[in-house]
Design a protein around this motif. Structure first.
Motif, PDB file in Angstrom:
ATOM      1  N   VAL A   2       0.839  -1.204   0.000  1.00 47.77           N
ATOM      2  CA  VAL A   2       0.000   0.000   0.000  1.00 47.77           C
ATOM      3  C   VAL A   2       0.871   1.250   0.000  1.00 47.77           C
ATOM      4  CG1 VAL A   2      -1.696   1.312   1.301  1.00 47.77           C
ATOM      5  CG2 VAL A   2      -1.906  -1.178   1.135  1.00 47.77           C
ATOM      6  N   TYR A   3       1.941   1.205   0.810  1.00 44.62           N
ATOM      7  CA  TYR A   3       2.869   2.346   0.881  1.00 44.62           C
ATOM      8  C   TYR A   3       3.501   2.620  -0.476  1.00 44.62           C
ATOM      9  CZ  TYR A   3       6.998   5.070   2.067  1.00 44.62           C
ATOM     10  OH  TYR A   3       7.982   6.024   2.100  1.00 44.62           O
ATOM     11  N   VAL A   5       2.324   1.863  -3.465  1.00 44.83           N
ATOM     12  CA  VAL A   5       1.317   2.406  -4.393  1.00 44.83           C
ATOM     13  C   VAL A   5       1.054   3.882  -4.100  1.00 44.83           C
ATOM     14  CG1 VAL A   5      -1.101   2.278  -5.094  1.00 44.83           C
ATOM     15  CG2 VAL A   5       0.226   0.177  -4.808  1.00 44.83           C
ATOM     16  N   ALA A   6       0.940   4.203  -2.806  1.00 47.41           N
ATOM     17  CA  ALA A   6       0.701   5.592  -2.418  1.00 47.41           C
ATOM     18  C   ALA A   6       1.853   6.484  -2.845  1.00 47.41           C
ATOM     19  CB  ALA A   6       0.489   5.672  -0.902  1.00 47.41           C
ATOM     20  N   LEU A   7       3.081   5.983  -2.658  1.00 41.86           N
ATOM     21  CA  LEU A   7       4.268   6.748  -3.058  1.00 41.86           C
ATOM     22  C   LEU A   7       4.283   6.979  -4.561  1.00 41.86           C
ATOM     23  CD1 LEU A   7       6.916   8.070  -2.247  1.00 41.86           C
ATOM     24  CD2 LEU A   7       8.035   5.829  -2.509  1.00 41.86           C
ATOM     25  N   LEU A   9       1.707   7.072  -6.550  1.00 46.96           N
ATOM     26  CA  LEU A   9       0.655   8.037  -6.896  1.00 46.96           C
ATOM     27  C   LEU A   9       1.096   9.460  -6.590  1.00 46.96           C
ATOM     28  CD1 LEU A   9      -2.529   6.126  -5.651  1.00 46.96           C
ATOM     29  CD2 LEU A   9      -1.827   6.556  -8.027  1.00 46.96           C
ATOM     30  N   ILE A  10       1.793   9.630  -5.477  1.00 45.24           N
ATOM     31  CA  ILE A  10       2.297  10.958  -5.114  1.00 45.24           C
ATOM     32  C   ILE A  10       3.305  11.450  -6.145  1.00 45.24           C
ATOM     33  CG2 ILE A  10       3.663  12.220  -3.429  1.00 45.24           C
ATOM     34  CD1 ILE A  10       2.376  10.487  -1.260  1.00 45.24           C
TER      35      ILE A  10
END
Length: 230
Positions: A2-3, A5-7, A9-10
């Motif tokens: 999850v981390y 993917v979030a990174l 996206l950022i």
């Protein structure tokens, strides 16, 4: 997971913001943010503008000022208007043509650019004048100028058709219009503001101008000539 993917996206978001700002502020020089932003950006760049452009005197004479002077040979002392004059590029080089005996008025909306132009044109005295005004409302009577020029600027104007209508209005019968048309890959950045050749020539013809002709000049621009009927 999850981390990661979030990174990702950022990173994509930041990259998108970077390219959006680059498109808005650099590639199109603020044109989609409004006239005030365009003028502000040119005010900021005024002191560095000539260093960035690096105008070549021989090239300016061969492609712009000498052909313009030749087209004005019927006027012993022509009055020329340069719309969006910037730092006084066209007035500066035209007034150095030995056989040009006329005067040039440079018009621009940027106070910073006109300040630079004033310094460059000071040696020419009363043969050069500068006016701060937008291109859509030229503060001159009809049929005032033997020639009107507008170089590398149409795509940055809020309404190029209105500006061209004003340029045609202030031309004397038989007077010469010299403008440029944005071309090449970067023209696509302007999303409808950079007209293709047929569209621009049709616009000029619709304004009552004749002898409309386009010719090669730079990778990013071509020259477009037209004449107001006598």
């Amino acid at each position: 997971m999850v981390y990661a993917v979030a990174l990702a996206l950022i990173v994509l978001l930041l990259a998108g913001i970077y390219w959006l700002l680059r498109w808005l502020l650099i590639l199109t020089e603020g044109v989609f943010l409004g006239r005030r932003v365009v003028v502000w950006l040119y005010d900021l760049a005024a002191g560095r503008y000539d260093g960035i452009k690096k105008f070549d005197p021989d090239t300016e004479s061969a492609f712009v000022t000498y052909p313009l002077r030749r087209r004005l040979k019927a006027w012993p002392a022509p009055l020329v208007l340069d719309v969006a004059t910037g730092t006084g590029r066209l007035p500066y080089f035209l007034l150095q043509e030995a056989e040009f005996n006329g005067r040039v008025v440079g018009l621009d909306a940027s106070a910073g650019m006109l300040e630079q132009a004033a310094r460059k044109l000071a040696p020419f005295g009363e043969r050069a004048a500068l006016v701060r005004q937008s291109a859509q409302e030229l503060p001159f009577a009809a049929a005032t100028f033997a020639a009107v020029t507008c170089l590398e600027a149409l795509e940055f104007l809020p309404d190029d058709a209105a500006a061209l209508g004003e340029m045609a209005r202030v031309l004397q019968p038989g007077g010469v219009l010299l403008i440029t048309r944005r071309q090449g890959p970067e023209a696509a950045y302007f999303l409808g503001r950079a007209r293709d050749r047929d569209a621009l020539e049709a616009l000029l013809t619709g304004l009552g101008l004749i002898d409309v002709r386009s010719q090669p000049w730079q990778v990013e621009y071509e020259l477009v000539w037209a004449v107001r009927p006598s």
